[in-house]
Design an enzyme around this catalytic site. Structure first.
Site, PDB file in Angstrom:
ATOM      1  N   ASN A   7       4.205 -16.548  -1.758  1.00 54.54           N
ATOM      2  CA  ASN A   7       3.712 -15.298  -2.357  1.00 54.54           C
ATOM      3  C   ASN A   7       4.216 -15.286  -3.798  1.00 54.54           C
ATOM      4  OD1 ASN A   7       3.027 -12.740  -3.081  1.00 54.54           O
ATOM      5  ND2 ASN A   7       4.019 -11.731  -1.340  1.00 54.54           N
ATOM      6  N   LYS A  14       8.127 -15.787  -3.643  1.00 51.00           N
ATOM      7  CA  LYS A  14       8.746 -15.625  -2.320  1.00 51.00           C
ATOM      8  C   LYS A  14       8.176 -16.692  -1.398  1.00 51.00           C
ATOM      9  CE  LYS A  14       8.931 -10.619  -2.693  1.00 51.00           C
ATOM     10  NZ  LYS A  14       8.071  -9.488  -2.414  1.00 51.00           N
ATOM     11  N   ARG A  90      -0.583 -16.321  -0.442  1.00 48.70           N
ATOM     12  CA  ARG A  90      -1.075 -14.946  -0.461  1.00 48.70           C
ATOM     13  C   ARG A  90      -1.840 -14.753  -1.771  1.00 48.70           C
ATOM     14  NH1 ARG A  90       1.853  -9.095  -0.941  1.00 48.70           N
ATOM     15  NH2 ARG A  90      -0.093  -7.973  -0.660  1.00 48.70           N
ATOM     16  N   HIS A 179      -4.068  -5.064   0.361  1.00 50.41           N
ATOM     17  CA  HIS A 179      -3.186  -4.992   1.539  1.00 50.41           C
ATOM     18  C   HIS A 179      -3.919  -5.368   2.824  1.00 50.41           C
ATOM     19  CE1 HIS A 179      -0.425  -1.693  -0.399  1.00 50.41           C
ATOM     20  NE2 HIS A 179       0.042  -2.897  -0.661  1.00 50.41           N
ATOM     21  N   LEU A 208       2.504   2.150   3.861  1.00 43.14           N
ATOM     22  CA  LEU A 208       3.170   2.988   2.865  1.00 43.14           C
ATOM     23  C   LEU A 208       4.435   2.282   2.385  1.00 43.14           C
ATOM     24  CD1 LEU A 208       2.877   6.446   4.723  1.00 43.14           C
ATOM     25  CD2 LEU A 208       1.181   5.307   3.290  1.00 43.14           C
ATOM     26  N   GLY A 209       4.358   1.727   1.176  1.00 40.77           N
ATOM     27  CA  GLY A 209       5.515   1.039   0.586  1.00 40.77           C
ATOM     28  C   GLY A 209       5.619   1.459  -0.861  1.00 40.77           C
ATOM     29  N   GLY A 211       3.634   0.109  -3.035  1.00 39.81           N
ATOM     30  CA  GLY A 211       2.192   0.320  -3.122  1.00 39.81           C
ATOM     31  C   GLY A 211       1.751   0.837  -1.772  1.00 39.81           C
ATOM     32  N   ARG A 240       2.802   4.584  -8.957  1.00 41.77           N
ATOM     33  CA  ARG A 240       1.370   4.742  -9.263  1.00 41.77           C
ATOM     34  C   ARG A 240       0.880   6.102  -8.775  1.00 41.77           C
ATOM     35  NH1 ARG A 240      -0.629  -0.576  -6.378  1.00 41.77           N
ATOM     36  NH2 ARG A 240       1.472  -1.393  -6.500  1.00 41.77           N
ATOM     37  N   ASP A 282      12.029   5.077  -5.445  1.00 44.65           N
ATOM     38  CA  ASP A 282      12.552   4.664  -4.144  1.00 44.65           C
ATOM     39  C   ASP A 282      12.595   5.876  -3.209  1.00 44.65           C
ATOM     40  OD1 ASP A 282      14.347   4.018  -1.980  1.00 44.65           O
ATOM     41  OD2 ASP A 282      14.925   2.254  -3.153  1.00 44.65           O
ATOM     42  N   GLU A 333       7.504   2.405   7.939  1.00 46.72           N
ATOM     43  CA  GLU A 333       8.356   1.950   9.046  1.00 46.72           C
ATOM     44  C   GLU A 333       9.665   2.719   9.145  1.00 46.72           C
ATOM     45  OE1 GLU A 333       8.876  -2.334   8.559  1.00 46.72           O
ATOM     46  OE2 GLU A 333       6.741  -2.525   8.167  1.00 46.72           O
ATOM     47  N   GLU A 385       2.944  -9.834   6.960  1.00 51.16           N
ATOM     48  CA  GLU A 385       1.837 -10.494   6.262  1.00 51.16           C
ATOM     49  C   GLU A 385       2.035 -12.010   6.244  1.00 51.16           C
ATOM     50  OE1 GLU A 385       2.845  -7.531   3.315  1.00 51.16           O
ATOM     51  OE2 GLU A 385       0.782  -7.589   2.625  1.00 51.16           O
TER      52      GLU A 385
HETATM   53  P1  ADP Z   1       6.378  -3.205  -1.399  1.00 51.88           P
HETATM   54  O1  ADP Z   1       5.104  -2.447  -1.641  1.00 51.88           O
HETATM   55  O2  ADP Z   1       7.133  -3.508  -2.654  1.00 51.88           O
HETATM   56  O3  ADP Z   1       6.241  -4.377  -0.460  1.00 51.88           O
HETATM   57  P2  ADP Z   1       7.984  -2.049   0.714  1.00 51.88           P
HETATM   58  O4  ADP Z   1       7.016  -2.132   1.811  1.00 51.88           O
HETATM   59  O5  ADP Z   1       9.176  -2.919   0.751  1.00 51.88           O
HETATM   60  O6  ADP Z   1       7.296  -2.135  -0.699  1.00 51.88           O
HETATM   61  O7  ADP Z   1       8.494  -0.522   0.639  1.00 51.88           O
HETATM   62  C1  ADP Z   1       9.348  -0.073  -0.352  1.00 51.88           C
HETATM   63  C2  ADP Z   1       9.585   1.414  -0.118  1.00 51.88           C
HETATM   64  O8  ADP Z   1      10.107   1.595   1.204  1.00 51.88           O
HETATM   65  C3  ADP Z   1      10.561   2.037  -1.086  1.00 51.88           C
HETATM   66  O9  ADP Z   1      10.073   3.277  -1.539  1.00 51.88           O
HETATM   67  C4  ADP Z   1      11.774   2.265  -0.201  1.00 51.88           C
HETATM   68  O10 ADP Z   1      12.484   3.386  -0.611  1.00 51.88           O
HETATM   69  C5  ADP Z   1      11.149   2.521   1.140  1.00 51.88           C
HETATM   70  N1  ADP Z   1      12.152   2.335   2.195  1.00 51.88           N
HETATM   71  C6  ADP Z   1      12.728   1.186   2.571  1.00 51.88           C
HETATM   72  N2  ADP Z   1      13.666   1.439   3.541  1.00 51.88           N
HETATM   73  C7  ADP Z   1      13.669   2.773   3.736  1.00 51.88           C
HETATM   74  C8  ADP Z   1      14.398   3.666   4.567  1.00 51.88           C
HETATM   75  N3  ADP Z   1      15.327   3.206   5.404  1.00 51.88           N
HETATM   76  N4  ADP Z   1      14.093   4.981   4.508  1.00 51.88           N
HETATM   77  C9  ADP Z   1      13.151   5.445   3.666  1.00 51.88           C
HETATM   78  N5  ADP Z   1      12.441   4.657   2.854  1.00 51.88           N
HETATM   79  C10 ADP Z   1      12.683   3.343   2.879  1.00 51.88           C
END
Ligand code: ADP
Length: 398
Positions: A7, A14, A90, A179, A208-209, A211, A240, A282, A333, A385
């Site tokens: 990736n 990665k 990827r 995604h 939900l991350g 992105g 975003r 975050d 998650e 993924e």
């Molecule tokens: P990316 O889109 O970079 O792959 P990720 O899927 O790793 O992102 O998600 C990152 C987000 O997940 C961040 O906003 C982070 O704060 C949130 N996150 C990760 N662990 C936790 C947790 N234990 N509780 C709440 N939010 C979390």
């Protein structure tokens, strides 16, 4: 077969090495600061991490180092590069051409390069990663797994924007969706969890991350998704904005005399959770501030939750029903507050979650959080993924 999954980003690369016999991860890690410095973190299950700082001017150098470490006597997990049966990449954008994962040869690289104008951020580093692998492993098949290809069956009335039609035919401005590999994986996992066939279910998956995107899958095919021409559209994200009134952009450009790049910076890097809360992109930090009574942090979480809730409502309407709702990725998650904000007062649609189960779902594990008797089953399913890419790669090469 041993499959290497890559990736490749603008300054990082990665990787995960899979033994496809039992789908186990033999090693994984990241090369960072490519072009500006160079650091590699290499992990092997049950063993200490190996970190090394060496200059990595280009992606080619990162691949050279990676192959060296994978075959190293002390830190490696294979004896020779020839043990790697295939490399899966990827690829964020496959345009309209790549409707499925595909073998990447020099012709495919040319076609991907042609997509760079509509994929300027992610396209070039991915191509660098592929070329570096082809240089170092010319006899190993390279496979591209595209984030967009899951959306190749969207009906035209869901991917054409209500703009002059020529913008689609001449400039290829349309909804592509992103995604896709994650949504495809967790939708399939949900069906497996339910002991049902994917081909008989209507599922909404919320990735939900940093992105974020929401996808509707009916009878095994994606039928709508929230990200569009770029990964900017849809739900509120870390930095975003997601969907906004498009006229805000020319308004800002005129009133503040901003360049397109400056507006892009605002909607891409300074908005979302960070922009609303003024604290962080975050979700953990935003949650902490919200717990301490910070109004803007609470507001950011509510706007995020509501943006996802609206998409779910729209997709239930489009699919005329729903069997399962899935949360995945960092926030999906882990963040029970966001899941609660999304799912509260949705019982009219058959969605109801059990507060205890939602709160105490074991992190990193699949779990069902539906309330007893809820018409729609709600799940938390960790995305993978990389495994999906390895499975596609293996299937294509075989
Ligand atoms: P990316 O889109 O970079 O792959 P990720 O899927 O790793 O992102 O998600 C990152 C987000 O997940 C961040 O906003 C982070 O704060 C949130 N996150 C990760 N662990 C936790 C947790 N234990 N509780 C709440 N939010 C979390």
């Amino acid at each position: 077969m041993i499959v290497l999954v890559i990736n490749s980003g603008s300054s990082s690369l990665k990787y995960q090495l899979f033994n496809m016999q039992d789908r186990s991860v033999m090693a994984k890690g990241i090369c960072e600061c490519i072009g500006t410095g160079g650091r590699m973190t290499h992990k092997r299950p049950g063993m200490e991490n190996y970190t090394v700082e060496v200059p990595l001017p280009t992606h080619d150098d990162a691949i050279e180092l990676l192959l060296k470490v994978l075959t190293d006597r002390e830190y490696g997990v294979i004896k020779d590069i020839s043990e790697i049966g295939a490399v899966g990449h990827r690829i964020a954008h496959g345009g309209e051409k790549y409707k499925k994962s595909a073998i990447i040869d020099s012709r495919a690289i040319k076609e991907l390069e042609e997509l760079n104008p509509i994929n300027p951020l992610h396209g070039p580093p991915i191509i660098k990663g592929i070329k570096a692998c082809l240089n170092r492993m010319p006899d190993t098949p390279q496979v591209g797994v595209f984030d967009t290809s899951y959306y190749s069956d969207l009906p035209d009335y869901r991917y054409i924007y209500p703009l002059p039609y020529e913008l689609y035919t001449e400039k290829k401005i349309r909804r592509y969706g992103f995604h896709g590999t994650s949504h495809r994986y967790v939708a399939a996992q949900a069906a497996r969890y339910m002991g049902r066939e994917l081909s008989e279910l209507k599922i909404i998956t919320c990735h939900l991350g940093n992105g974020s995107s929401v996808t509707a899958t009916a009878y095994g095919k994606a039928v709508d998704t929230s990200m569009g021409f770029t990964p900017q559209e849809g739900a509120v994200m870390g930095t975003r904005s997601g969907s906004i009134d498009p006229s805000i952009i020319p308004f800002l450009m005129k009133t503040d005399n901003l360049t397109p790049e400056q507006v892009e910076e605002i909607i891409n890097k300074k908005s979302g959770l960070l922009g609303i809360s003024g604290i962080s992109n975050d979700a953990r930090e935003v949650n902490n501030a919200a717990d301490n009574g910070n109004y803007r942090a609470q507001l950011a979480l509510k706007i995020l939750g509501n943006s996802v809730k609206k998409l779910i409502g729209a997709y239930v309407a489009e699919m005329n029903g729903l069997d399962a709702l899935v949360f995945t990725a960092g926030i999906g998650e882990n963040d029970f507050v966001v899941r609660r904000l999304v799912c509260e007062e949705m019982d009219y649609l058959g969605i109801a979650i059990d507060e205890e189960k939602n709160r105490f779902t074991i992190k990193g594990k699949e779990g069902e959080i539906s309330a007893p008797g809820a018409r729609v089953r709600t799940f938390v399913i960790p995305t993978n993924e990389e495994l999906m890419i390895a499975l596609d790669t293996c299937a294509l090469v075989r």
